[in-house]
Scaffold this active site. Sequence first.
Site, PDB file in Angstrom:
ATOM      1  N   HIS A  17      -6.550  -8.607   5.645  1.00  0.00           N
ATOM      2  CA  HIS A  17      -5.333  -8.033   5.070  1.00  0.00           C
ATOM      3  C   HIS A  17      -5.758  -6.930   4.123  1.00  0.00           C
ATOM      4  O   HIS A  17      -6.039  -7.177   2.953  1.00  0.00           O
ATOM      5  CB  HIS A  17      -4.535  -9.143   4.359  1.00  0.00           C
ATOM      6  CG  HIS A  17      -3.288  -8.672   3.664  1.00  0.00           C
ATOM      7  ND1 HIS A  17      -2.348  -9.539   3.151  1.00  0.00           N
ATOM      8  CD2 HIS A  17      -2.822  -7.430   3.392  1.00  0.00           C
ATOM      9  CE1 HIS A  17      -1.379  -8.852   2.574  1.00  0.00           C
ATOM     10  NE2 HIS A  17      -1.645  -7.561   2.702  1.00  0.00           N
ATOM     11  N   HIS A  19      -5.073  -2.419   3.625  1.00  0.00           N
ATOM     12  CA  HIS A  19      -4.330  -1.238   4.076  1.00  0.00           C
ATOM     13  C   HIS A  19      -5.222  -0.018   3.885  1.00  0.00           C
ATOM     14  O   HIS A  19      -5.693   0.220   2.751  1.00  0.00           O
ATOM     15  CB  HIS A  19      -3.048  -1.085   3.259  1.00  0.00           C
ATOM     16  CG  HIS A  19      -2.168  -2.299   3.298  1.00  0.00           C
ATOM     17  ND1 HIS A  19      -1.105  -2.423   4.159  1.00  0.00           N
ATOM     18  CD2 HIS A  19      -2.224  -3.468   2.602  1.00  0.00           C
ATOM     19  CE1 HIS A  19      -0.526  -3.609   3.987  1.00  0.00           C
ATOM     20  NE2 HIS A  19      -1.189  -4.267   3.044  1.00  0.00           N
ATOM     21  N   HIS A 197       4.082  -9.305   6.186  1.00  0.00           N
ATOM     22  CA  HIS A 197       4.082  -9.683   4.771  1.00  0.00           C
ATOM     23  C   HIS A 197       5.346 -10.520   4.524  1.00  0.00           C
ATOM     24  O   HIS A 197       6.454 -10.090   4.865  1.00  0.00           O
ATOM     25  CB  HIS A 197       4.153  -8.443   3.886  1.00  0.00           C
ATOM     26  CG  HIS A 197       2.880  -7.648   3.828  1.00  0.00           C
ATOM     27  ND1 HIS A 197       2.234  -7.183   4.938  1.00  0.00           N
ATOM     28  CD2 HIS A 197       2.144  -7.240   2.762  1.00  0.00           C
ATOM     29  CE1 HIS A 197       1.146  -6.513   4.556  1.00  0.00           C
ATOM     30  NE2 HIS A 197       1.074  -6.529   3.243  1.00  0.00           N
ATOM     31  N   GLU A 200       5.672 -12.771  -0.688  1.00  0.00           N
ATOM     32  CA  GLU A 200       4.883 -12.154  -1.766  1.00  0.00           C
ATOM     33  C   GLU A 200       5.805 -12.084  -2.987  1.00  0.00           C
ATOM     34  O   GLU A 200       5.618 -12.802  -3.955  1.00  0.00           O
ATOM     35  CB  GLU A 200       4.397 -10.766  -1.331  1.00  0.00           C
ATOM     36  CG  GLU A 200       3.574 -10.035  -2.389  1.00  0.00           C
ATOM     37  CD  GLU A 200       3.229  -8.594  -1.972  1.00  0.00           C
ATOM     38  OE1 GLU A 200       3.895  -8.037  -1.081  1.00  0.00           O
ATOM     39  OE2 GLU A 200       2.292  -8.020  -2.583  1.00  0.00           O
ATOM     40  N   ASP A 278      -6.330  -6.522   0.307  1.00  0.00           N
ATOM     41  CA  ASP A 278      -5.048  -5.803   0.264  1.00  0.00           C
ATOM     42  C   ASP A 278      -5.262  -4.294   0.037  1.00  0.00           C
ATOM     43  O   ASP A 278      -5.289  -3.538   1.000  1.00  0.00           O
ATOM     44  CB  ASP A 278      -4.105  -6.418  -0.780  1.00  0.00           C
ATOM     45  CG  ASP A 278      -2.630  -6.262  -0.422  1.00  0.00           C
ATOM     46  OD1 ASP A 278      -2.332  -5.727   0.658  1.00  0.00           O
ATOM     47  OD2 ASP A 278      -1.770  -6.685  -1.225  1.00  0.00           O
ATOM     48  N   ASP A 279      -5.401  -3.880  -1.228  1.00  0.00           N
ATOM     49  CA  ASP A 279      -5.568  -2.458  -1.556  1.00  0.00           C
ATOM     50  C   ASP A 279      -6.635  -2.383  -2.652  1.00  0.00           C
ATOM     51  O   ASP A 279      -6.308  -2.272  -3.840  1.00  0.00           O
ATOM     52  CB  ASP A 279      -4.227  -1.886  -2.043  1.00  0.00           C
ATOM     53  CG  ASP A 279      -3.124  -2.094  -1.015  1.00  0.00           C
ATOM     54  OD1 ASP A 279      -3.084  -1.355  -0.022  1.00  0.00           O
ATOM     55  OD2 ASP A 279      -2.326  -3.034  -1.194  1.00  0.00           O
TER      56      ASP A 279
HETATM   57  N1  HPA Z   1       3.016  -5.703   0.031  1.00  0.00           N
HETATM   58  C1  HPA Z   1       3.875  -4.911   0.676  1.00  0.00           C
HETATM   59  N2  HPA Z   1       3.524  -3.729   1.162  1.00  0.00           N
HETATM   60  C2  HPA Z   1       2.271  -3.315   0.972  1.00  0.00           C
HETATM   61  C3  HPA Z   1       1.339  -4.095   0.300  1.00  0.00           C
HETATM   62  C4  HPA Z   1       1.734  -5.355  -0.183  1.00  0.00           C
HETATM   63  O1  HPA Z   1       0.953  -6.126  -0.777  1.00  0.00           O
HETATM   64  N3  HPA Z   1       0.185  -3.392   0.278  1.00  0.00           N
HETATM   65  C5  HPA Z   1       0.410  -2.236   0.922  1.00  0.00           C
HETATM   66  N4  HPA Z   1       1.676  -2.182   1.348  1.00  0.00           N
HETATM   67 ZN    ZN Z   2      -0.588  -5.966   1.975  1.00  0.00          ZN
END
Ligand code: HPA
Ligand code: ZN
Length: 340
Positions: A17, A19, A197, A200, A278-279
């Site tokens: 996971h 991006h 997703h 969250e 994630d990022d």
């Molecule tokens: N959530 C939703 N959109 C996203 C995320 C996330 O954690 N990271 C990059 N786009």
């Molecule tokens: Zn994400």
Amino acid sequence: MTGIEAFVRGLPKTDLHMHIEGSIEPELMLELAARNGVTLRWDTPEALRGAYRFENLQSFLDLYFEGCKVLVTERDFRDVTRAYLRRAHEDGVVRAELFIGPQSFTERGIPIEALMSGVLAAMEDARGAHGMSVGLMISVHRHRTEPDAFAVLNQVMPWKDDIIGIGMGGAEVGNPPSKFARFFRAARERGFRTAVHAGEEGPASYVREALDLLHVDRIDHGNACLADPDLVRELAIRRVPLTVCPLSNLRLKVVPSLEEHPLKAMMAHGLHVTVNSDDPPYFGGYVTENLLACREALGLSRDAIVRLVRNGLEAAFVTEEERQALLLRLDAYVRMPVDG
Ligand code: HPA
Ligand code: ZN
């Protein structure tokens, strides 16, 4: 580096996971901005890093979409993907599954060919240079419409054999999975794996919808499922993987502190949890930092960390033959004597 740090870094890990647009380190972001004549609100890496303070998912998404503007040419997509993969390789990642959301780029007139060619070239480079296993997931924006999502699916069909799956991110609350039921049915009918997703910032009911209406193979995040015991039981029995991102959850205030992160509780419920980045620059860490931070905050044992890494290998969208080879590699690593 302590013994446990070296042990975790060396574990053959997954990152399932992440991006691509969220992996641009500040130095590269500024370099790409200069290269493309894009003006950013920050002119040093330190200033940019200082802006990575978020109140919630939307405040992060605002910055994330602003950062997307520096990616223009095929070379840019190749450079950013290559930089992430090199870093992930140094981090011990042996299987990476990368999301990219084409809508941020195609809406600005960037041809889908530039995006796909650049990303796929870097993935091929990483297979050759690092021996990494890499897969591409195309992600659609849930805050846009279902017809918009269908347009993305049609645009990427020429690369069908280079894409392992379809995902969905963006602003969660108010954009439930049910909004995309026809889209995900079409994606599955076209032979793609699916992961969205859910849970969250959104409620447990969104995780339920992702399972029952979208029939996804994996849930990205999924934390909110804990509010619904029946859902937890079903996720555990069906071994639906949840790609949890602890440092992301901390930075987006999904949890008040890492000590209060539900990762350990999720494991105790028998959920198939994996740990992911994630990022990474936005949230302060790659997979190793995520695992080490959780170890520190939650007191995870060495066995629990190995379990999380094994869960990642079991959840990856790879052939069974590749999975068995990766699991053997993990077993061999774990059996090696540790020093320190
Ligand atoms: N959530 C939703 N959109 C996203 C995320 C996330 O954690 N990271 C990059 N786009
Ligand atoms: Zn994400």
